[in-house]
Design a protein around this motif. Structure first.
Motif, PDB file in Angstrom:
ATOM      1  N   MET A 135       0.861  -1.197   0.000  1.00 31.43           N
ATOM      2  CA  MET A 135       0.000   0.000   0.000  1.00 31.43           C
ATOM      3  C   MET A 135       0.891   1.238   0.000  1.00 31.43           C
ATOM      4  SD  MET A 135      -3.430   0.846   1.058  1.00 31.43           S
ATOM      5  CE  MET A 135      -4.161   2.442   1.205  1.00 31.43           C
ATOM      6  N   ASN A 136       0.668   2.105  -0.980  1.00 30.84           N
ATOM      7  CA  ASN A 136       1.488   3.308  -1.062  1.00 30.84           C
ATOM      8  C   ASN A 136       1.084   4.307  -0.001  1.00 30.84           C
ATOM      9  OD1 ASN A 136       2.884   2.303  -3.209  1.00 30.84           O
ATOM     10  ND2 ASN A 136       1.339   3.025  -4.654  1.00 30.84           N
ATOM     11  N   GLN A 137       2.082   4.937   0.560  1.00 31.68           N
ATOM     12  CA  GLN A 137       1.784   5.922   1.601  1.00 31.68           C
ATOM     13  C   GLN A 137       1.620   7.317   1.048  1.00 31.68           C
ATOM     14  OE1 GLN A 137       5.272   5.043   3.923  1.00 31.68           O
ATOM     15  NE2 GLN A 137       4.033   4.042   5.493  1.00 31.68           N
ATOM     16  N   HIS A 138       2.163   7.559  -0.145  1.00 29.34           N
ATOM     17  CA  HIS A 138       2.176   8.933  -0.645  1.00 29.34           C
ATOM     18  C   HIS A 138       1.600   9.030  -2.048  1.00 29.34           C
ATOM     19  CE1 HIS A 138       4.533  10.216   2.758  1.00 29.34           C
ATOM     20  NE2 HIS A 138       5.318   9.179   2.568  1.00 29.34           N
ATOM     21  N   ASP A 139       0.859  10.111  -2.247  1.00 25.33           N
ATOM     22  CA  ASP A 139       0.338  10.395  -3.586  1.00 25.33           C
ATOM     23  C   ASP A 139       1.397  11.217  -4.325  1.00 25.33           C
ATOM     24  OD1 ASP A 139      -0.991  11.032  -5.842  1.00 25.33           O
ATOM     25  OD2 ASP A 139      -2.525  12.282  -4.883  1.00 25.33           O
ATOM     26  N   THR A 140       1.950  10.646  -5.356  1.00 32.23           N
ATOM     27  CA  THR A 140       3.058  11.341  -6.036  1.00 32.23           C
ATOM     28  C   THR A 140       2.589  12.197  -7.207  1.00 32.23           C
ATOM     29  OG1 THR A 140       3.384   9.457  -7.496  1.00 32.23           O
ATOM     30  CG2 THR A 140       4.703   9.513  -5.463  1.00 32.23           C
ATOM     31  N   GLN A 141       1.313  12.098  -7.554  1.00 36.77           N
ATOM     32  CA  GLN A 141       0.837  12.826  -8.735  1.00 36.77           C
ATOM     33  C   GLN A 141       0.775  14.336  -8.453  1.00 36.77           C
ATOM     34  OE1 GLN A 141      -2.773  11.341 -10.464  1.00 36.77           O
ATOM     35  NE2 GLN A 141      -2.246  12.254 -12.449  1.00 36.77           N
ATOM     36  N   LEU A 142       1.384  15.100  -9.329  1.00 35.11           N
ATOM     37  CA  LEU A 142       1.422  16.552  -9.146  1.00 35.11           C
ATOM     38  C   LEU A 142       0.153  17.181  -9.698  1.00 35.11           C
ATOM     39  CD1 LEU A 142       5.112  17.351 -10.251  1.00 35.11           C
ATOM     40  CD2 LEU A 142       4.218  17.213  -7.914  1.00 35.11           C
ATOM     41  N   GLN A 143      -0.363  18.178  -8.994  1.00 33.32           N
ATOM     42  CA  GLN A 143      -1.593  18.841  -9.434  1.00 33.32           C
ATOM     43  C   GLN A 143      -1.300  20.221 -10.038  1.00 33.32           C
ATOM     44  OE1 GLN A 143      -4.251  17.088  -9.557  1.00 33.32           O
ATOM     45  NE2 GLN A 143      -3.446  15.395  -8.330  1.00 33.32           N
ATOM     46  N   GLY A 144      -0.354  20.906  -9.526  1.00 33.15           N
ATOM     47  CA  GLY A 144      -0.043  22.251 -10.043  1.00 33.15           C
ATOM     48  C   GLY A 144       1.443  22.500  -9.961  1.00 33.15           C
ATOM     49  N   ALA A 145       1.792  23.788  -9.904  1.00 26.77           N
ATOM     50  CA  ALA A 145       3.209  24.137  -9.807  1.00 26.77           C
ATOM     51  C   ALA A 145       3.776  23.611  -8.492  1.00 26.77           C
ATOM     52  CB  ALA A 145       3.365  25.648  -9.873  1.00 26.77           C
ATOM     53  N   ALA A 146       4.903  22.934  -8.558  1.00 24.49           N
ATOM     54  CA  ALA A 146       5.464  22.288  -7.373  1.00 24.49           C
ATOM     55  C   ALA A 146       6.710  23.031  -6.888  1.00 24.49           C
ATOM     56  CB  ALA A 146       5.817  20.842  -7.695  1.00 24.49           C
ATOM     57  N   SER A 147       6.973  22.891  -5.584  1.00 18.91           N
ATOM     58  CA  SER A 147       8.212  23.467  -5.047  1.00 18.91           C
ATOM     59  C   SER A 147       9.329  22.429  -5.198  1.00 18.91           C
ATOM     60  CB  SER A 147       8.031  23.854  -3.582  1.00 18.91           C
ATOM     61  OG  SER A 147       7.675  22.717  -2.823  1.00 18.91           O
ATOM     62  N   LEU A 148      10.532  22.944  -5.378  1.00 18.70           N
ATOM     63  CA  LEU A 148      11.640  22.039  -5.696  1.00 18.70           C
ATOM     64  C   LEU A 148      12.904  22.420  -4.938  1.00 18.70           C
ATOM     65  CD1 LEU A 148      13.045  19.898  -7.673  1.00 18.70           C
ATOM     66  CD2 LEU A 148      13.562  21.880  -9.104  1.00 18.70           C
ATOM     67  N   ARG A 149      13.627  21.416  -4.508  1.00 15.97           N
ATOM     68  CA  ARG A 149      14.995  21.610  -4.003  1.00 15.97           C
ATOM     69  C   ARG A 149      15.910  20.882  -4.987  1.00 15.97           C
ATOM     70  NH1 ARG A 149      18.084  19.641   0.532  1.00 15.97           N
ATOM     71  NH2 ARG A 149      17.311  21.276   1.905  1.00 15.97           N
ATOM     72  N   ILE A 150      16.953  21.585  -5.472  1.00 17.56           N
ATOM     73  CA  ILE A 150      17.979  20.943  -6.299  1.00 17.56           C
ATOM     74  C   ILE A 150      19.174  20.720  -5.387  1.00 17.56           C
ATOM     75  CG2 ILE A 150      19.452  21.169  -8.347  1.00 17.56           C
ATOM     76  CD1 ILE A 150      17.506  23.452  -9.245  1.00 17.56           C
ATOM     77  N   GLN A 151      19.693  19.499  -5.346  1.00 20.03           N
ATOM     78  CA  GLN A 151      20.854  19.297  -4.480  1.00 20.03           C
ATOM     79  C   GLN A 151      22.002  18.590  -5.193  1.00 20.03           C
ATOM     80  OE1 GLN A 151      18.864  17.448  -1.045  1.00 20.03           O
ATOM     81  NE2 GLN A 151      19.885  15.537  -1.603  1.00 20.03           N
ATOM     82  N   SER A 152      23.208  19.129  -4.933  1.00 22.97           N
ATOM     83  CA  SER A 152      24.425  18.621  -5.561  1.00 22.97           C
ATOM     84  C   SER A 152      25.518  18.475  -4.523  1.00 22.97           C
ATOM     85  CB  SER A 152      24.923  19.618  -6.618  1.00 22.97           C
ATOM     86  OG  SER A 152      24.264  19.412  -7.831  1.00 22.97           O
ATOM     87  N   ILE A 153      26.317  17.432  -4.676  1.00 24.42           N
ATOM     88  CA  ILE A 153      27.473  17.239  -3.792  1.00 24.42           C
ATOM     89  C   ILE A 153      28.730  17.625  -4.565  1.00 24.42           C
ATOM     90  CG2 ILE A 153      28.798  15.554  -2.450  1.00 24.42           C
ATOM     91  CD1 ILE A 153      26.002  16.209  -1.324  1.00 24.42           C
ATOM     92  N   LEU A 154      29.466  18.557  -4.009  1.00 25.86           N
ATOM     93  CA  LEU A 154      30.695  19.011  -4.657  1.00 25.86           C
ATOM     94  C   LEU A 154      31.887  18.216  -4.126  1.00 25.86           C
ATOM     95  CD1 LEU A 154      30.190  22.903  -4.412  1.00 25.86           C
ATOM     96  CD2 LEU A 154      29.467  21.364  -6.246  1.00 25.86           C
ATOM     97  N   TYR A 155      32.803  17.946  -5.011  1.00 29.69           N
ATOM     98  CA  TYR A 155      34.077  17.370  -4.570  1.00 29.69           C
ATOM     99  C   TYR A 155      35.169  17.845  -5.537  1.00 29.69           C
ATOM    100  CZ  TYR A 155      37.761  14.333  -2.983  1.00 29.69           C
ATOM    101  OH  TYR A 155      38.948  13.880  -2.488  1.00 29.69           O
ATOM    102  N   GLY A 156      35.883  18.869  -5.125  1.00 32.82           N
ATOM    103  CA  GLY A 156      36.993  19.391  -5.928  1.00 32.82           C
ATOM    104  C   GLY A 156      36.564  20.024  -7.236  1.00 32.82           C
ATOM    105  N   ASN A 157      35.314  20.424  -7.356  1.00 31.22           N
ATOM    106  CA  ASN A 157      34.874  21.081  -8.597  1.00 31.22           C
ATOM    107  C   ASN A 157      35.405  22.505  -8.647  1.00 31.22           C
ATOM    108  OD1 ASN A 157      32.564  19.218  -7.452  1.00 31.22           O
ATOM    109  ND2 ASN A 157      32.421  19.154  -9.670  1.00 31.22           N
ATOM    110  N   THR A 158      35.606  23.002  -9.861  1.00 27.53           N
ATOM    111  CA  THR A 158      36.030  24.401  -9.981  1.00 27.53           C
ATOM    112  C   THR A 158      34.798  25.297  -9.952  1.00 27.53           C
ATOM    113  OG1 THR A 158      35.858  24.416 -12.389  1.00 27.53           O
ATOM    114  CG2 THR A 158      37.982  23.734 -11.456  1.00 27.53           C
ATOM    115  N   GLN A 159      35.010  26.537  -9.553  1.00 26.56           N
ATOM    116  CA  GLN A 159      33.893  27.491  -9.554  1.00 26.56           C
ATOM    117  C   GLN A 159      33.339  27.670 -10.957  1.00 26.56           C
ATOM    118  OE1 GLN A 159      34.521  31.233  -7.639  1.00 26.56           O
ATOM    119  NE2 GLN A 159      34.902  30.317  -5.642  1.00 26.56           N
ATOM    120  N   GLN A 160      34.242  27.666 -11.935  1.00 19.85           N
ATOM    121  CA  GLN A 160      33.811  27.861 -13.324  1.00 19.85           C
ATOM    122  C   GLN A 160      32.841  26.753 -13.746  1.00 19.85           C
ATOM    123  OE1 GLN A 160      36.933  27.390 -16.194  1.00 19.85           O
ATOM    124  NE2 GLN A 160      35.606  27.900 -17.919  1.00 19.85           N
TER     125      GLN A 160
END
Lengths: 308, 574
Positions: A1-26
């Motif tokens: 049984m699924n606990q969460h409804d994943t279907q989007l109804q309208g504009a959604a809020s978002l977090r973008i996440q990245s892990i850096l390791y020795g990347n250059t600023q450029q």
């Protein structure tokens, strides 16, 4: 049984996440500039409501100072990407643990797991949210990568796929929390995404590969036309293969890989096999799941059927 | 400043070209001012067109000679342009000015630009035609001789020892447009062999030698003025344009111009390629998108895709439609627009890695001016259903292959192309300075044709680095599928024949290669001859026996008997 409804109804809020390791600023700025444009278009089209960017920095030295982050907040504010969070971990946690740490503070509807060495297409978010809007139980949508496309198979009709690479994957935040994020104990650098995908499928959700959502992932080939694989990559990849097999109730396969690596592997691979042996002997291997083999697939050294 | 030479008016001369321009473009009434008129060789023909001829020169003797022929004359000193213009105003008086000429005079004065500028002010509101004639020092004879260190001043001609400035087409254009003269017609005077065609038996000069023909081949391709002896041009007063007379040695240009032709049928791959450009580690490039013969609606979609890209790419991009020609036309069209030091071709169904531009840049730094060649890998793609980007999508359907060699074999490329254009980059100068063009009569292999001709001039700097993916369509339309095998063969032979008609420079090592191959050919010929001799001897005996059955029976029996005897001897020996 699924606990969460994943279907989007309208504009959604978002977090973008990245892990850096020795990347250059450029490099990071190039990625941010493409994200800024994609966020701008996504907000104006009604695909997204608000967006936060979160960096976790596993590098030996910080990639950014506070002032430099502040400068970038101002630079991308007009495009809707002014909320940029940055944390220097002062330790190489690895990709999985780094993402888990970022997931702790998650309070958006969606989270995009993104490699920092990527540049995204302007319509990335518009295309990524489509399957979540159109269908139920789609918890993860994976973008197509160029210049080297991943060969794993997917359904041309539905886009459904066995697992997703997290170079760029949009995940329903509630589902990411439900499965407790990535298994950073078992997977340091590789196969954390395969495991993450399979656990989400075991929880009853679908994974979709969306070819129209595109990212450029800066991968290159050797002069012989092969993947460029370093010693660290070889080690973690070998270790992950054994851990994944064992965790998904294929101890036989894990043992076979271990033997093969000890017999004919490179130094890095032998080292990985010895590490696996020692974990086994000390009883520190992960708890086994998917006993009925509902989701896990091990085909010719891959974790799903490949198209080519 | 005066024309010191007494050359009569004849047809087929510079003078007749000047009169021809006046006749066609000037009015039939009013005054014609001939500045630096000398003996006035055009005076009578100008009068015959209905104009009032007025000669102006510094040399009194020549003016007097002109006077005696019944023409109005005035003394003028061009070295003081203000005084000279005052003289012109006084000479014209209240009469209507129809036209002005200045033949073989501008190259004698040190204040040419200032005088032209003052003359332009004088011509304000007068709509007077101005015809000028100056020697062209870009004639091929001068270039050829200069290679051997010869720059021969003569009493008169292209290198008249009294010339103070040497004009080329470019310099004259710059001088005239910066002074506010707009060109309306030209009647340049051509001479295959100029007055500098000497010494006659010098192989650099003589047009019978391979050396001269090779140099002429380069010179003639570069522009239209290799055999122009005198630049003869007609102008009207116009706006003054910024046209520097002194060239800056360092030019501000992007490193690379990327010419991307698209028919708008593959917008999904076009969009992916723009993304790959966004991710380049070097952004020292400009992008010229050439929608080729596309409908307006499709063009709008192409524009929209570019407009959606991040600012860094939008600001580097131009979309310039090309509505004519076959698949080669947009290449010439795009190269013409290119501003970069190097130019490359990127088709809308290809893919590049992040260091594509950077690799070209590093190679150009190492060997400036050479053609650049990296390595492409190959991958099969297939058409899929319509996409959000518009038109058909595509999917990768095969693993990456590595069929193109990591090194560049000059001689192998003369036989076949091993370098797709996406892996190549060409110095701008081969197109803009040396006049190399894509052959628009070709429907296939136009890239190979261009590469070969570029190769002979520039050589190649090759890197084994893999920087791009050449996509092969397994399903869907491509140049392989829309052209027949006979099209490919026809173009292949046309290209080789064309290359073979020209003179070329081959790299060091070529003589050894030719000699080695000659030795191999001779050895093979000898081997074949030997084999054929051996075969023919056997064949002759057999044919003889077949022609004479009795002889065949005898021979067969003899053979049998000889074997039996042989076996008997062996048995006894045992």
């Amino acid at each position: 049984m699924n606990q969460h409804d994943t279907q989007l109804q309208g504009a959604a809020s978002l977090r973008i996440q990245s892990i850096l390791y020795g990347n250059t600023q450029q490099h990071v700025d190039q990625s941010l500039a493409s994200l800024g444009r994609a966020v701008e278009l996504a907000i104006s089209s009604g695909a997204l409501s608000k967006v936060q960017m979160a960096f976790g920095d596993c590098s030996p030295d910080p990639v950014f100072t506070d002032e430099e982050i502040e400068e970038r907040r101002k630079r991308f504010e007009a495009q809707g990407l002014g909320d940029i969070q940055y944390e220097f971990y002062d330790k190489n946690l690895g990709s999985a643990a780094g993402h888990n740490r970022l997931l702790e503070g998650l309070n958006s509807e969606l989270v995009l797991i993104l490699n920092p060495d990527t540049v995204v297409a302007p319509d990335l978010f518009i295309e990524l949210v489509k399957p979540m809007r159109e269908r139920q139980r789609v918890a993860v949508v994976e973008a197509r990568q160029v210049p080297i496309e991943h060969p794993k198979d997917y359904s041309v009709a539905s886009g459904e796929t066995g697992w997703v690479t997290t170079a760029c994957a949009l995940v329903t935040a509630a589902v990411a929390k439900e499965v407790n994020g990535f298994d950073s104990e078992s997977f340091f650098l590789y196969c954390d995404d395969v495991d993450f995908s399979w656990r989400i499928r075991l929880a009853g959700y679908k994974l979709v590969f969306q070819p129209s959502a595109v990212i450029f992932h800066d991968k290159r080939l050797s002069q012989e036309g092969k993947w460029i694989v370093g010693a660290a990559e070889e080690y973690f990849s070998a270790e992950a293969a054994m851990m994944l097999s064992y965790k998904y109730s294929r101890a036989d396969l894990a043992d076979r890989i271990e033997r093969q690596l000890l017999d004919a592997g490179s130094e890095s691979e032998k080292k990985a096999a010895r590490k696996f042996q020692s974990l086994k002997e000390s009883g520190k291997l992960p708890v086994q799941i998917d006993a009925d083999h509902k989701v896990a697939q091990f085909i010719d050294g891959f974790y799903s059927k490949h198209r080519f | 400043m005066s024309n010191a030479y007494d050359h009569p008016y004849e047809s087929g001369t510079v003078y007749s070209r000047v009169v021809e321009l006046l006749h066609v473009h000037a009015g039939t009434g009013g005054v014609h001012l001939d500045i630096g008129c000398g003996y006035g060789p055009i005076a009578e023909p100008v009068r015959e067109t209905g104009l009032t001829y007025v000669g102006l020169d510094l040399d009194g003797t020549r003016l007097q000679a002109l006077d005696e022929r019944g023409f109005e004359t005035h003394a003028i000193d061009l070295l003081d342009e203000h005084a000279a213009i005052a003289t012109l105003r006084a000479a014209l008086g209240d009469r209507t000015l129809a036209s002005i000429s200045m033949i073989d005079t501008l190259e004698h004065i040190t204040n040419g630009p200032q005088f032209l500028n003052a003359l332009r002010n004088f011509a304000e509101n007068r709509a007077a035609l101005f015809v000028i004639a100056v020697p062209n020092v870009a004639h091929r004879d001068l270039g050829a001789k200069l290679l051997a260190g010869r720059w021969d001043y003569t009493v008169e001609g292209l290198l008249d020892h009294t010339h103070v400035i040497h004009h080329t087409d470019r310099l004259l254009n710059a001088m005239m447009s910066s002074a506010g003269w707009t060109e309306v017609a030209r009647a340049d005077f051509q001479r295959q062999r100029s007055d500098q065609y000497f010494p006659r038996f010098d192989p650099l000069v003589s047009d019978a030698t391979p050396l001269n023909r090779y140099l002429s081949q380069i010179r003639e391709a570069a522009d239209d003025f290799s055999s122009i002896n005198e630049l003869v041009r007609a102008y009207l007063p116009g706006p003054r344009k910024v046209a520097p007379l002194v060239v800056e040695p360092v030019e501000e240009r992007p490193f690379l111009s990327i010419v991307m032709r698209t028919q708008g049928r593959r917008l999904a791959s076009f969009r992916d390629l723009l993304l790959a450009l966004t991710a380049q580690t070097s952004r020292d490039f400009e992008l010229i998108v050439i929608p080729h013969r596309v409908e307006f609606e499709l063009q709008k979609r192409i524009e929209r895709i570019v407009e959606d890209m991040p600012e860094a790419i939008r600001n580097r991009s131009r979309i310039v439609p090309c509505d004519r020609g076959g698949r080669t036309t947009p290449l010439n069209f795009g190269f013409e627009l290119a501003r970069g030091h190097y130019i490359t071709i990127l088709d809308d169904d290809e893919m590049i890695f992040a260091h594509w531009v950077e690799t070209f840049q590093k190679m150009a730094e190492k060997s400036p001016g050479r053609m650049l060649r990296t390595v492409a890998v190959e991958q099969d793609i297939a058409e899929t259903a319509d996409t959000a980007a518009g038109g058909k999508g595509y999917a990768v359907v095969g693993a990456i292959r590595h069929p193109f060699p990591g090194t560049y074999d000059f001689y192998a490329h003369l036989h076949q192309n091993y370098s797709p254009p996406v892996a190549m980059s060409f110095p701008r100068a081969v197109f803009h300075e040396l006049g190399l063009r894509f052959d628009e009569s070709l429907n296939t292999a136009e890239d190979w044709d261009f590469e070969l001709r570029c190769l002979f001039m520039c050589g190649v700097e090759a890197s084994p680095e893999i920087t791009c993916i050449y996509h092969k369509w397994k399903k869907g339309e491509s140049s392989y599928s829309i052209h027949s095998q006979s099209d490919w063969e026809r173009d292949y032979h046309m290209i080789l024949a064309k290359i073979d008609r020209q003179y070329h420079v081959f790299p060091p090592g070529t003589i050894k290669l030719i000699n080695d191959q000659r030795k191999w050919i001779i050895k093979l010929e000898n081997d074949i001859a030997y084999m054929s001799r051996t075969k023919s001897a056997k064949r002759s005996v057999l044919e003889l026996l077949h022609r004479h059955p009795a002889l065949l029976t005898f021979a067969s029996r003899s053979n049998k008997v000889a074997r039996q005897i042989g076996r008997g001897i062996v048995r006894r020996l045992r």
